[in-house]
Design a protein around this motif. Structure first.
Motif, short mmCIF file in Angstrom:
data_model
loop_
_atom_site.label_atom_id
_atom_site.label_comp_id
_atom_site.label_asym_id
_atom_site.label_seq_id
_atom_site.Cartn_x
_atom_site.Cartn_y
_atom_site.Cartn_z
N ALA A 151 -45.56 32.20 -17.14
CA ALA A 151 -46.80 31.82 -17.83
C ALA A 151 -47.58 33.06 -18.26
N VAL A 152 -47.62 34.07 -17.42
CA VAL A 152 -48.38 35.29 -17.73
C VAL A 152 -47.63 36.18 -18.71
N SER A 153 -46.32 36.15 -18.67
CA SER A 153 -45.53 37.04 -19.54
C SER A 153 -45.79 36.80 -21.02
N GLY A 154 -46.18 35.60 -21.39
CA GLY A 154 -46.49 35.31 -22.78
C GLY A 154 -47.73 36.02 -23.30
N PHE A 155 -48.57 36.53 -22.40
CA PHE A 155 -49.81 37.20 -22.78
C PHE A 155 -49.67 38.73 -22.81
N LEU A 156 -48.53 39.26 -22.44
CA LEU A 156 -48.39 40.70 -22.23
C LEU A 156 -48.25 41.52 -23.50
N ARG A 157 -47.90 40.93 -24.59
CA ARG A 157 -47.59 41.69 -25.80
C ARG A 157 -48.77 42.51 -26.31
N GLY A 158 -48.72 43.82 -26.13
CA GLY A 158 -49.71 44.73 -26.69
C GLY A 158 -51.11 44.61 -26.12
N ARG A 159 -51.23 44.14 -24.91
CA ARG A 159 -52.56 43.98 -24.33
C ARG A 159 -52.70 44.81 -23.06
N ASP A 160 -53.93 45.08 -22.68
CA ASP A 160 -54.23 45.79 -21.44
C ASP A 160 -54.21 44.82 -20.27
N ILE A 161 -53.01 44.46 -19.82
CA ILE A 161 -52.87 43.56 -18.69
C ILE A 161 -51.97 44.22 -17.66
N LEU A 162 -52.43 44.27 -16.43
CA LEU A 162 -51.65 44.84 -15.34
C LEU A 162 -51.32 43.72 -14.35
N ILE A 163 -50.07 43.68 -13.91
CA ILE A 163 -49.64 42.65 -12.97
C ILE A 163 -49.03 43.34 -11.76
N VAL A 164 -49.53 42.97 -10.58
CA VAL A 164 -49.03 43.54 -9.33
C VAL A 164 -48.70 42.40 -8.39
N GLU A 165 -47.49 42.43 -7.84
CA GLU A 165 -47.12 41.44 -6.83
C GLU A 165 -47.63 41.92 -5.49
N TYR A 166 -48.32 41.04 -4.79
CA TYR A 166 -48.91 41.38 -3.50
C TYR A 166 -48.64 40.22 -2.54
N GLY A 167 -47.52 40.30 -1.85
CA GLY A 167 -47.13 39.24 -0.93
C GLY A 167 -46.87 37.94 -1.66
N ASP A 168 -47.57 36.88 -1.28
CA ASP A 168 -47.38 35.58 -1.92
C ASP A 168 -48.31 35.38 -3.11
N LEU A 169 -48.95 36.46 -3.57
CA LEU A 169 -49.85 36.40 -4.72
C LEU A 169 -49.43 37.36 -5.82
N ILE A 170 -49.86 37.05 -7.02
CA ILE A 170 -49.76 37.97 -8.14
C ILE A 170 -51.20 38.31 -8.51
N VAL A 171 -51.49 39.61 -8.59
CA VAL A 171 -52.81 40.06 -9.00
C VAL A 171 -52.72 40.45 -10.47
N ILE A 172 -53.48 39.76 -11.30
CA ILE A 172 -53.47 39.99 -12.74
C ILE A 172 -54.79 40.64 -13.10
N ARG A 173 -54.74 41.82 -13.69
CA ARG A 173 -55.96 42.53 -14.09
C ARG A 173 -55.95 42.67 -15.60
N CYS A 174 -57.06 42.31 -16.22
CA CYS A 174 -57.12 42.25 -17.68
C CYS A 174 -58.47 42.78 -18.16
N LYS A 175 -58.46 43.58 -19.23
CA LYS A 175 -59.70 44.13 -19.79
C LYS A 175 -60.45 43.11 -20.64
N SER A 176 -59.73 42.29 -21.36
CA SER A 176 -60.35 41.35 -22.29
C SER A 176 -60.76 40.06 -21.58
N ARG A 177 -62.02 39.67 -21.75
CA ARG A 177 -62.50 38.44 -21.13
C ARG A 177 -61.81 37.22 -21.73
N SER A 178 -61.63 37.20 -23.05
CA SER A 178 -61.01 36.04 -23.68
C SER A 178 -59.56 35.86 -23.25
#
Length: 72
Positions: free
Chosen positions: A27-54
Motif C-alpha cells: 500500500a505504501v510502495s505506491g506513494f514512493l515515486r519521487g517523494r520524500d518518504i522514508l520507511i523503516v521496519e521496527y519490529g512488528d511496525l513500519i514507521v513511515i516518515r513523510c515531509k508532505s502533509r497531503s
C-alpha cells in the motif's frame, strides 16, 4: 485523522505507524515515486516518515481503510 497529522517530528516529518506486513508495504510502495518518504521496519511496525502533509494524509487514509494503521 486530524490528531495523527497534527504534529511533526523534530526533523519536520509527519510520522505514521502501520503494521509490518506485506499488504501495508504494498500500500505504501505506491506513494514512493519521487517523494520524500522514508520507511523503516521496527519490529512488528513500519514507521513511515513523510515531509508532505497531503501525501501523509493519503497514506494514512489508505492504511486506515485497509485496517493496517497503528493508532495509539
Amino acid at each position: 485523522m486530524k490528531g495523527l497529522l497534527s504534529r511533526r517530528d523534530p526533523n519536520g516529518f509527519y510520522v505514521i505507524l502501520a503494521l509490518n506486513n506485506s499488504e501495508a508495504k504494498n500500500a505504501v510502495s505506491g506513494f514512493l515515486r519521487g517523494r520524500d518518504i522514508l520507511i523503516v521496519e521496527y519490529g512488528d511496525l513500519i514507521v513511515i516518515r513523510c515531509k508532505s502533509r497531503s501525501v501523509a494524509e493519503r497514506i494514512a487514509k489508505t492504511l486506515l481503510s485497509r485496517g493496517l494503521l497503528k493508532i495509539e
